[in-house]
Design a protein around this motif. Structure first.
Motif, short mmCIF file in Angstrom:
data_model
loop_
_atom_site.label_atom_id
_atom_site.label_comp_id
_atom_site.label_asym_id
_atom_site.label_seq_id
_atom_site.Cartn_x
_atom_site.Cartn_y
_atom_site.Cartn_z
N SER A 10 0.83 -1.24 -0.01
CA SER A 10 -0.03 0.16 -0.01
C SER A 10 0.93 1.34 0.06
O SER A 10 1.67 1.37 0.97
CB SER A 10 -1.01 -0.14 1.03
N GLY A 11 0.74 1.90 -1.20
CA GLY A 11 1.29 3.45 -1.11
C GLY A 11 3.09 3.25 -1.10
O GLY A 11 3.57 4.25 -0.40
N LEU A 12 3.56 2.19 -1.72
CA LEU A 12 4.88 2.03 -1.45
C LEU A 12 5.68 3.34 -2.10
O LEU A 12 5.42 3.46 -3.39
CB LEU A 12 5.59 0.86 -1.97
N VAL A 13 6.90 3.87 -1.44
CA VAL A 13 7.71 4.82 -2.10
C VAL A 13 9.10 4.34 -1.75
O VAL A 13 9.43 3.96 -0.68
CB VAL A 13 7.21 6.06 -1.42
N MET A 14 10.09 4.60 -2.86
CA MET A 14 11.28 4.35 -2.65
C MET A 14 12.24 5.65 -3.39
O MET A 14 11.64 5.87 -4.64
CB MET A 14 11.99 3.05 -2.94
N VAL A 25 3.13 2.75 -5.07
CA VAL A 25 2.70 1.69 -5.45
C VAL A 25 1.72 0.76 -4.67
O VAL A 25 2.21 0.51 -3.25
CB VAL A 25 3.76 0.83 -5.89
N SER A 26 0.57 0.42 -5.14
CA SER A 26 -0.32 -0.52 -4.14
C SER A 26 -1.00 -1.74 -5.01
O SER A 26 -0.92 -1.48 -6.20
CB SER A 26 -1.41 0.15 -3.73
N PHE A 27 -0.82 -2.95 -4.49
CA PHE A 27 -1.52 -3.97 -4.93
C PHE A 27 -1.62 -5.08 -4.06
O PHE A 27 -1.06 -4.81 -2.87
CB PHE A 27 -0.42 -4.57 -6.18
N THR A 28 -2.53 -6.05 -4.28
CA THR A 28 -2.64 -7.05 -3.29
C THR A 28 -2.52 -8.52 -4.20
O THR A 28 -3.04 -8.62 -5.31
CB THR A 28 -4.06 -7.06 -2.75
N VAL A 29 -1.78 -9.45 -3.58
CA VAL A 29 -1.90 -10.60 -4.17
C VAL A 29 -2.44 -11.87 -3.26
O VAL A 29 -2.26 -11.80 -2.32
CB VAL A 29 -0.30 -11.13 -4.32
N MET A 51 11.24 -4.47 -1.90
CA MET A 51 10.64 -3.90 -0.76
C MET A 51 9.48 -4.78 -0.26
O MET A 51 9.40 -5.25 1.08
CB MET A 51 9.64 -2.61 -1.01
N VAL A 52 8.94 -5.86 -0.96
CA VAL A 52 7.98 -6.89 -0.61
C VAL A 52 8.84 -7.81 -0.08
O VAL A 52 8.31 -8.39 0.86
CB VAL A 52 7.18 -7.26 -1.95
N ALA A 60 8.41 5.31 2.27
CA ALA A 60 6.79 5.38 2.90
C ALA A 60 5.76 4.29 2.48
O ALA A 60 6.45 3.52 1.44
CB ALA A 60 6.51 6.83 2.18
N GLY A 61 4.87 4.23 3.05
CA GLY A 61 3.97 2.83 2.68
C GLY A 61 4.06 1.59 3.49
O GLY A 61 5.11 1.59 4.43
N THR A 62 3.32 0.91 3.19
CA THR A 62 3.53 -0.39 3.93
C THR A 62 3.30 -1.82 3.14
O THR A 62 2.88 -1.59 1.92
CB THR A 62 2.43 -0.53 4.94
N VAL A 63 4.09 -2.89 3.64
CA VAL A 63 3.92 -4.18 3.02
C VAL A 63 3.60 -5.05 4.17
O VAL A 63 4.08 -5.33 5.15
CB VAL A 63 5.21 -4.69 2.44
#
Length: 302
Positions: A10-14, A25-29, A51-52, A60-63
């Motif tokens: 959710s909302g990944l930033v690097m 970047v956001s997605f669900t698997v 990151m995942v 920023a964001g979460t995994v």
């Protein structure tokens, strides 16, 4: 059989200095899903994957892999993950069998698991060969075996078929299908659109650190609304006769034969059948590669 694992980004930033390599970047698997990350060089695929996997902490964001944050490197989660990196490295002067024994020992895996993995990736006859003597395809298969030796629930594959010849790629596809069919969640990055189309349940197409589209390969191709090209054997039909047919958009007289462009192939094929003009024809619709080029452009990337 593995039960897989759910992955939520959710909302990944690097960022690297002023460069935003991954930008929200956001997605669900879903558990047991085969998910693809596609994009040109520099799109942010590998950084997102790292990151995942927990190799990099997002700015920023979460995994989450199930309830765990991978960057915390929790032993309970590490045992559930298998990672095949873009560039594989092995211990020097060890055979394929010894490599697997060593990786298995790190996870406390029984020695018999090595034979099982060699069988799964088709390396039984190379078990006693040193890794430096293996071909590129064999090294890739061994790398995947090392990522699977501890029976993980989720597997990360970063361009696993890069630089392989077509035969080696197709053989490796069978291994990857078996991995997913066993219930594991798989995330794949690749530059090969045919590979993603053949293997992935869903794909995310990235560019400039963002996801441009995310859906099943078939749905992305349908959404392109691209015409179908029907090529007839030389001498089958005249140009003017083809142009007079219903639903024909364009007709091109090429060396390979007459090519008809249409968005209603069923109607055109029916008319060709009435004219007894089906022998030797080929039909080519849009592909995931067409979607990729439409979204990311055709210019060269560094």
């Amino acid at each position: 059989m593995s039960t897989g694992a759910q992955i939520t980004a959710s909302g990944l930033v690097m960022t690297y200095g002023d460069v935003r390599a991954v930008d929200g970047v956001s997605f669900t698997v879903a558990p047991g899903e085969f998910f693809g990350l596609l994009g040109p060089n520099g799109a942010g695929k590998t950084t997102t994957l790292e990151m995942v996997e927990g190799l990099r902490k997002p700015r920023a964001g979460t995994v989450r892999i199930d309830e765990h944050e991978p960057w915390k490197r929790e032993p309970a989660l590490q045992r559930r993950m298998g990672v095949q990196l873009q560039s594989s490295s092995f211990f020097e002067r060890l055979t394929a069998r010894e490599q697997l024994d060593t990786f298995g020992a790190l996870y406390g895996v029984a020695a018999g698991r090595t034979d099982e993995m060699l069988e799964q990736v088709g390396l039984v006859d190379k078990a006693d060969n040193r890794t430096e003597d293996l071909s590129g395809g064999q090294k890739q298969r061994l790398s995947i075996a090392c990522a699977l030796v501890h029976d993980p629930d989720v597997v990360f594959l970063d361009e696993p078929t890069a630089a392989l010849d077509p035969q080696a790629r197709r053989n490796l596809w069978d291994v990857l299908r078996d991995i997913n069919d066993s219930g594991r969640t798989v995330i794949l990055t690749t530059h090969y659109m045919d590979e993603a189309e053949a293997l992935c349940d869903r794909v995310a197409i990235m560019d400039a650190g963002r996801i441009l589209e995310l859906d099943t390969p078939a749905a992305l191709v349908r959404g392109l609304d691209a015409p179908v090209r029907i090529t007839l054997a030389p001498g089958t039909l005249g140009v003017e006769e083809a142009r007079g047919m219903t639903a024909v958009e364009q007709v091109a007289d090429e060396d390979s034969g007459l090519t008809i462009t249409t968005r209603d192939p069923a109607r055109v094929l029916t008319e060709l059948a009435h004219r007894d003009a089906l022998a030797g024809l080929s039909v080519k619709g849009a592909s995931l590669e067409d979607v990729f080029l439409e979204l990311t452009g055709r210019e060269y990337r560094a």
